[in-house]
Write an enzyme that holds these catalytic residues in place. Structure first.
Site, PDB file in Angstrom:
ATOM      1  N   CYS A  87      34.146 -10.097 -35.909  1.00 33.94           N
ATOM      2  CA  CYS A  87      33.019 -10.837 -35.326  1.00 33.94           C
ATOM      3  C   CYS A  87      32.726 -10.239 -33.952  1.00 33.94           C
ATOM      4  O   CYS A  87      33.164  -9.120 -33.653  1.00 33.94           O
ATOM      5  CB  CYS A  87      33.297 -12.337 -35.273  1.00 33.94           C
ATOM      6  SG  CYS A  87      34.668 -12.814 -34.206  1.00 33.94           S
ATOM      7  N   ASN A 138      35.952 -11.985 -31.293  1.00 32.81           N
ATOM      8  CA  ASN A 138      37.302 -12.089 -31.874  1.00 32.81           C
ATOM      9  C   ASN A 138      38.074 -13.289 -31.302  1.00 32.81           C
ATOM     10  O   ASN A 138      39.287 -13.253 -31.181  1.00 32.81           O
ATOM     11  CB  ASN A 138      38.102 -10.783 -31.700  1.00 32.81           C
ATOM     12  CG  ASN A 138      39.383 -10.685 -32.538  1.00 32.81           C
ATOM     13  OD1 ASN A 138      40.332 -10.026 -32.151  1.00 32.81           O
ATOM     14  ND2 ASN A 138      39.420 -11.339 -33.675  1.00 32.81           N
ATOM     15  N   CYS A 142      36.527 -16.711 -32.145  1.00 32.82           N
ATOM     16  CA  CYS A 142      36.085 -17.885 -32.924  1.00 32.82           C
ATOM     17  C   CYS A 142      36.111 -17.607 -34.428  1.00 32.82           C
ATOM     18  O   CYS A 142      36.988 -18.090 -35.150  1.00 32.82           O
ATOM     19  CB  CYS A 142      34.683 -18.328 -32.502  1.00 32.82           C
ATOM     20  SG  CYS A 142      34.568 -18.877 -30.784  1.00 32.82           S
ATOM     21  N   ARG A 143      35.135 -16.834 -34.913  1.00 31.63           N
ATOM     22  CA  ARG A 143      34.966 -16.713 -36.370  1.00 31.63           C
ATOM     23  C   ARG A 143      36.013 -15.829 -37.031  1.00 31.63           C
ATOM     24  O   ARG A 143      36.637 -16.239 -38.027  1.00 31.63           O
ATOM     25  CB  ARG A 143      33.556 -16.174 -36.682  1.00 31.63           C
ATOM     26  CG  ARG A 143      32.452 -17.147 -36.340  1.00 31.63           C
ATOM     27  CD  ARG A 143      31.099 -16.485 -36.326  1.00 31.63           C
ATOM     28  NE  ARG A 143      30.997 -15.511 -35.226  1.00 31.63           N
ATOM     29  CZ  ARG A 143      29.996 -14.677 -35.031  1.00 31.63           C
ATOM     30  NH1 ARG A 143      28.982 -14.674 -35.896  1.00 31.63           N
ATOM     31  NH2 ARG A 143      29.978 -13.856 -34.008  1.00 31.63           N
ATOM     32  N   SER A 144      36.213 -14.602 -36.512  1.00 31.04           N
ATOM     33  CA  SER A 144      37.165 -13.724 -37.219  1.00 31.04           C
ATOM     34  C   SER A 144      38.617 -14.191 -37.109  1.00 31.04           C
ATOM     35  O   SER A 144      39.369 -14.037 -38.084  1.00 31.04           O
ATOM     36  CB  SER A 144      36.997 -12.255 -36.806  1.00 31.04           C
ATOM     37  OG  SER A 144      37.259 -12.034 -35.447  1.00 31.04           O
ATOM     38  N   ASP A 151      27.426 -18.112 -35.345  1.00 26.62           N
ATOM     39  CA  ASP A 151      28.269 -18.044 -34.145  1.00 26.62           C
ATOM     40  C   ASP A 151      28.366 -19.442 -33.524  1.00 26.62           C
ATOM     41  O   ASP A 151      27.355 -20.005 -33.116  1.00 26.62           O
ATOM     42  CB  ASP A 151      27.626 -17.057 -33.164  1.00 26.62           C
ATOM     43  CG  ASP A 151      28.486 -16.795 -31.955  1.00 26.62           C
ATOM     44  OD1 ASP A 151      29.442 -17.569 -31.720  1.00 26.62           O
ATOM     45  OD2 ASP A 151      28.203 -15.822 -31.242  1.00 26.62           O
TER      46      ASP A 151
HETATM   47  P1  4NP Z   1      33.027 -15.025 -32.086  1.00 25.53           P
HETATM   48  O1  4NP Z   1      32.255 -15.968 -31.039  1.00 25.53           O
HETATM   49  O2  4NP Z   1      32.214 -13.764 -32.198  1.00 25.53           O
HETATM   50  O3  4NP Z   1      32.991 -15.841 -33.348  1.00 25.53           O
HETATM   51  O4  4NP Z   1      34.419 -14.812 -31.546  1.00 25.53           O
HETATM   52  C1  4NP Z   1      31.911 -15.538 -29.752  1.00 25.53           C
HETATM   53  C2  4NP Z   1      32.842 -15.551 -28.745  1.00 25.53           C
HETATM   54  C3  4NP Z   1      32.491 -15.164 -27.469  1.00 25.53           C
HETATM   55  C4  4NP Z   1      31.193 -14.771 -27.204  1.00 25.53           C
HETATM   56  C5  4NP Z   1      30.258 -14.737 -28.226  1.00 25.53           C
HETATM   57  C6  4NP Z   1      30.620 -15.129 -29.503  1.00 25.53           C
HETATM   58  N1  4NP Z   1      30.820 -14.395 -25.891  1.00 25.53           N
HETATM   59  O5  4NP Z   1      29.635 -14.107 -25.662  1.00 25.53           O
HETATM   60  O6  4NP Z   1      31.677 -14.363 -24.993  1.00 25.53           O
END
Ligand code: 4NP
Length: 156
Positions: free
Chosen positions: A8, A11, A13-15, A124
């Site tokens: 993702c 790294n 939240c989703r992955s 997201d």
């Molecule tokens: P992820 O979510 O891609 O599912 O881990 C996010 C975590 C952090 C950010 C964006 C999405 N960020 O902009 O910091």
């Protein structure tokens, strides 16, 4: 051995949610010949544990994420992993830009292995309200099941 990398943006939240659920399913099903990891395309959270909201939502369903740490996708991942699965289209575009010509593995959207039809990307949840993390868990649980069925069928 079959190896799976979930990717993702951050790294956190989703992955990692996919990583934790997949890891638990491997253990439950006794699948010792499949390995899993996760990584991000963005570098804001390197070395950090998953987002506390993701960890709490997963824990409610009996899934542990607290041991995971964020890392970046690297070119070496394309030598190591048979499946590189993106959470959304932007992640997939970034991965395709990185992939060496002739990558022999499966590079695609994780939800291609899902049974539900409503979502083709994992939304997201980072900037949304708490419900986003429940949606992520629902989508990931479904797609993990589909992915393990696919891997099992392809090896049979
Ligand atoms: P992820 O979510 O891609 O599912 O881990 C996010 C975590 C952090 C950010 C964006 C999405 N960020 O902009 O910091």
């Amino acid at each position: 051995m079959t190896s799976v990398l979930f990717v993702c943006l951050g790294n956190i939240c989703r992955s990692p949610t996919a990583h934790g659920i997949f890891e638990k399913e491997l253990k439950t099903r006794g699948l010792t010949d499949i390995t899993v990891d996760s990584a991000g395309t963005g570098d804001w959270h390197l070395g950090r544990a998953p987002d506390a909201r993701a960890t709490a939502a997963a824990k409610n369903r009996g899934i542990e994420l607290a041991h995971l740490r964020a890392r970046l996708v690297t070119p070496a991942d394309f030598s190591e992993f048979d499946y590189i699965l993106a959470m959304d289209d932007q992640n997939l575009r970034d991965l395709k830009d990185m992939a060496p010509a002739g990558y022999q593995g499966h590079l695609g959207l994780f939800l291609d292995f899902s049974r539900q039809q409503a979502y083709r990307e994992v939304p997201d949840p980072y900037y949304g309200d708490g419900d986003g993390f429940e949606t992520v868990l629902d989508l990931v649980e479904d797609a993990v099941d589909g992915l393990l069925t696919h891997i099992g069928a392809n090896r049979a």
